[in-house]
Design a protein around this motif. Structure first.
Motif, mmCIF file in Angstrom:
data_model
loop_
_atom_site.group_PDB
_atom_site.id
_atom_site.type_symbol
_atom_site.label_atom_id
_atom_site.label_comp_id
_atom_site.label_asym_id
_atom_site.label_seq_id
_atom_site.Cartn_x
_atom_site.Cartn_y
_atom_site.Cartn_z
ATOM 1 N N UNK A 90 0.963 -1.290 0.149
ATOM 2 C CA UNK A 90 0.129 0.075 -0.100
ATOM 3 C C UNK A 90 0.949 1.280 -0.050
ATOM 4 N N UNK A 91 0.481 2.017 -0.964
ATOM 5 C CA UNK A 91 1.022 3.502 -0.728
ATOM 6 C C UNK A 91 0.792 4.522 0.084
ATOM 7 N N UNK A 92 1.833 5.006 1.107
ATOM 8 C CA UNK A 92 1.384 5.919 1.701
ATOM 9 C C UNK A 92 1.851 7.495 1.685
ATOM 10 N N UNK A 93 1.352 8.630 2.010
ATOM 11 C CA UNK A 93 1.904 9.864 1.802
ATOM 12 C C UNK A 93 1.829 10.507 3.135
ATOM 13 N N UNK A 94 2.693 11.672 3.101
ATOM 14 C CA UNK A 94 2.770 12.236 4.362
ATOM 15 C C UNK A 94 1.269 12.864 4.646
ATOM 16 N N UNK A 95 1.025 12.801 5.846
ATOM 17 C CA UNK A 95 -0.397 13.217 6.509
ATOM 18 C C UNK A 95 -1.377 11.928 6.540
ATOM 19 N N UNK A 96 -0.967 10.832 6.120
ATOM 20 C CA UNK A 96 -1.826 9.565 6.637
ATOM 21 C C UNK A 96 -1.727 9.312 8.038
ATOM 22 N N UNK A 118 -0.219 6.931 14.695
ATOM 23 C CA UNK A 118 0.773 8.134 14.465
ATOM 24 C C UNK A 118 0.334 8.731 13.240
ATOM 25 N N UNK A 119 0.794 9.894 13.121
ATOM 26 C CA UNK A 119 0.621 10.679 11.695
ATOM 27 C C UNK A 119 1.847 10.841 11.206
ATOM 28 N N UNK A 120 1.868 10.387 9.795
ATOM 29 C CA UNK A 120 2.966 10.272 8.895
ATOM 30 C C UNK A 120 3.374 11.656 8.470
ATOM 31 N N UNK A 121 4.790 12.141 8.942
ATOM 32 C CA UNK A 121 5.041 13.534 8.412
ATOM 33 C C UNK A 121 6.178 13.494 7.376
ATOM 34 N N UNK A 122 7.213 12.549 7.320
ATOM 35 C CA UNK A 122 7.953 12.483 6.270
ATOM 36 C C UNK A 122 8.355 11.159 5.694
ATOM 37 N N UNK A 123 8.309 10.827 4.607
ATOM 38 C CA UNK A 123 8.799 9.534 3.994
ATOM 39 C C UNK A 123 10.171 9.184 3.821
#
Length: 124
Positions: free
Chosen positions: A39-45, A58-63
């Motif tokens: 699954x592709x994730x993005x910042x903000x997920x 958690x909230x994704x901030x940086x990939x």
């Protein structure tokens, strides 16, 4: 970016195969939906991750695809306040419960025999 790579880079799992396995078993959710390892994730997920340490929201901030030191890995995400409080509460409850040693199978060890001998001497 693949979610299993990010989980590994953010140090939620020791190996990427463990991260993939957790995704397959439904221990990782993205925005409320169970995810597959690719699954592709993005910042903000928003992710919910269940591992040996507890349940993290958690909230994704940086990939990042590179696994670095723990100090760098902690900058990849931000844990929610509710998640942090819940994990602390569970840890306190775990410390408060009595820890019983499992009964041993088979012959007692030398140390166990000495303890039993002392107990018998006191009873007589």
């Amino acid at each position: 970016m693949r979610i299993d790579k990010w989980l590994w880079a953010a140090r939620f799992f020791k190996t990427r195969s463990l991260a993939s396995r957790a995704c397959e078993l439904g221990r990782v959710e993205s925005n409320g939906q169970s995810v597959k390892p690719a699954r592709e994730i993005r910042a903000g997920d928003l992710l919910q991750i269940k591992n040996d340490s507890g349940v993290f929201q958690v909230e994704v901030l940086v990939l990042s695809e590179m696994r670095g030191p723990a100090s760098v890995a902690q900058t990849l995400y931000r844990e929610t306040d509710e998640s942090r409080e819940l994990r602390q509460k569970v840890a306190e409850e775990r410390r408060a419960t009595p820890n019983f040693e499992a009964s041993r199978e088979g012959k007692p060890s030398k140390r166990d025999r000495r303890v039993l001998g002392r107990l018998r001497d006191r009873l007589t």
